[in-house]
Design a protein around this motif. Structure first.
Motif, mmCIF file in Angstrom:
data_model
loop_
_atom_site.group_PDB
_atom_site.id
_atom_site.type_symbol
_atom_site.label_atom_id
_atom_site.label_comp_id
_atom_site.label_asym_id
_atom_site.label_seq_id
_atom_site.Cartn_x
_atom_site.Cartn_y
_atom_site.Cartn_z
ATOM 1 N N PHE A 266 0.875 -1.264 -0.083
ATOM 2 C CA PHE A 266 0.008 -0.088 -0.107
ATOM 3 C C PHE A 266 0.706 1.284 -0.090
ATOM 4 C CE2 PHE A 266 -3.035 -3.237 1.855
ATOM 5 C CZ PHE A 266 -3.892 -2.767 1.062
ATOM 6 N N ASP A 267 0.429 2.175 -0.874
ATOM 7 C CA ASP A 267 1.307 3.564 -0.698
ATOM 8 C C ASP A 267 0.482 4.562 0.285
ATOM 9 O OD1 ASP A 267 -1.150 4.463 -1.527
ATOM 10 O OD2 ASP A 267 -0.375 5.087 -3.735
ATOM 11 N N LYS A 268 1.047 5.736 0.424
ATOM 12 C CA LYS A 268 0.417 6.565 1.575
ATOM 13 C C LYS A 268 -0.930 6.955 1.406
ATOM 14 C CE LYS A 268 2.355 10.688 -1.030
ATOM 15 N NZ LYS A 268 0.881 11.104 -1.293
ATOM 16 N N LEU A 272 -3.575 -0.031 -3.145
ATOM 17 C CA LEU A 272 -2.751 -1.224 -3.224
ATOM 18 C C LEU A 272 -1.934 -1.140 -4.512
ATOM 19 C CD1 LEU A 272 -2.013 -3.892 -2.294
ATOM 20 C CD2 LEU A 272 -4.012 -4.775 -3.157
ATOM 21 N N ILE A 273 -0.886 -1.312 -4.603
ATOM 22 C CA ILE A 273 0.077 -1.289 -5.834
ATOM 23 C C ILE A 273 0.809 -2.458 -6.167
ATOM 24 C CG2 ILE A 273 0.203 1.631 -5.923
ATOM 25 C CD1 ILE A 273 2.856 1.219 -4.672
ATOM 26 N N GLY A 274 0.969 -2.549 -7.403
ATOM 27 C CA GLY A 274 1.998 -3.714 -7.828
ATOM 28 C C GLY A 274 1.929 -3.833 -9.519
ATOM 29 N N LYS A 275 1.877 -5.040 -9.959
ATOM 30 C CA LYS A 275 2.046 -5.289 -11.490
ATOM 31 C C LYS A 275 1.302 -6.403 -11.771
ATOM 32 C CE LYS A 275 5.514 -5.613 -14.745
ATOM 33 N NZ LYS A 275 7.037 -5.610 -15.289
#
Length: 300
Positions: A266-268, A272-275
């Motif tokens: 998770f960013d700030k 939810l981030i990824g690829k």
């Protein structure tokens, strides 16, 4: 001469039992020889078929990379199962691979009638395609437009302004049920409609995602998307929907495919981030052409 006629006397059965036993033994030995040699042929054909089935399935799983990868996969699996093949044994198309192989099987008892060996053959064909139905799918949905180059799930795509953060409703409702489903997955089918689960539900969902990431802490290959493999818990499979337009609160959206997704975290902004990754997974394949999650099945 009298002794000779007594020998021919059919009513005199002395010695007949010996003749019958001798003939029966010959027949019995013949059937035994047949059973042993036929059993050997059947066993070898079964082993060959199993090896070719595995080779075809492995080859199909390489088709989405390249035909060369499909051939390499098929060769490696066939070799490991004791039946090496060459490219002459293979027929490869963009979505299928066919493997054919014949072997000579040595015979034992059939040698007495001049047959030292016999040929058995087998064929296997497998097709690759996008998954139409699969289990172990995380109840998070992403819009088709984000595949394959999008990086964000939850509350950025589709967007918090409509009250949806990308979560899919399951049998229960609320963050706790969703948290368990994220770790264990559910079953979905392309063409079905699913209901969204509104709200951010940050706490339990964050805990579930964090547990997946931590379970891979001792697996170096899982720390980057380009090296992650099927042992990585942080590679999840998500639902693809046609659109989130109009999805406000608890709404209904359409399932159009599935995608594999490597979780970075998770960013700030709690996104939810990824690829997105291309992966194979057991399940039903169909005529859908959406997603990055593929399956393979034997068709011959």
């Amino acid at each position: 001469m009298k002794k000779f006629f007594r020998f021919l006397n059919l009513r005199d059965e002395s010695g007949a039992a010996l003749v019958i036993v001798a003939i029966s033994m010959v027949v019995l030995l013949g059937f035994t020889a047949l059973v042993i040699d036929v059993g050997r042929l059947y066993s070898e054909k079964s082993n060959l078929q199993n090896a070719l089935d595995a080779a075809a399935l492995a080859g199909a799983q390489g088709l989405k990379v390249s035909e060369a990868q499909a051939i390499t996969n098929a060769k490696e699996v066939a070799q490991s199962n004791g039946f090496p093949i060459t490219e002459t044994n293979l027929t490869v198309t963009s979505d299928s691979i066919r493997v054919t192989r014949n072997v000579m099987v040595p015979l034992t008892f059939a040698r007495v009638i001049g047959h030292n060996e016999s040929e058995v053959g087998a064929t296997a064909k497998a097709m690759a395609g996008h998954l139409r139905k699969a289990n172990g799918i995380t109840p998070i949905a992403v819009e088709e437009s984000q595949i394959p180059n999008g990086t964000a799930l939850t509350c950025f795509n589709p967007g918090g302004q409509q009250g949806n953060c990308g979560f899919v409703s399951i049998a229960g409702t609320g963050a706790k049920d969703l948290s368990e489903a994220i770790k264990n997955g559910s079953t979905y089918t392309v063409g079905n409609q699913i209901e969204t689960e509104p709200g951010e539900m940050w706490g339990p969902v964050n805990t579930a995602i964090d547990s997946l990431i931590k379970s891979d802490k001792d697996k170096p290959q899982c720390q980057a998307a380009n090296t992650a493999d099927k042992t990585c818990k942080r590679v999840i499979n998500v639902v693809i929907t046609d659109t989130w337009v109009g999805a406000d609160g608890r709404s209904v959206v359409n399932v159009v495919g599935f995608a594999a997704y490597w979780i970075e975290g998770f960013d700030k902004d709690k996104v939810l981030i990824g690829k997105f990754l291309e992966r194979y997974k057991p399940g039903e394949i169909g005529d859908t052409d959406v997603g990055t999650l593929y399956g393979a099945k034997l068709v011959e």
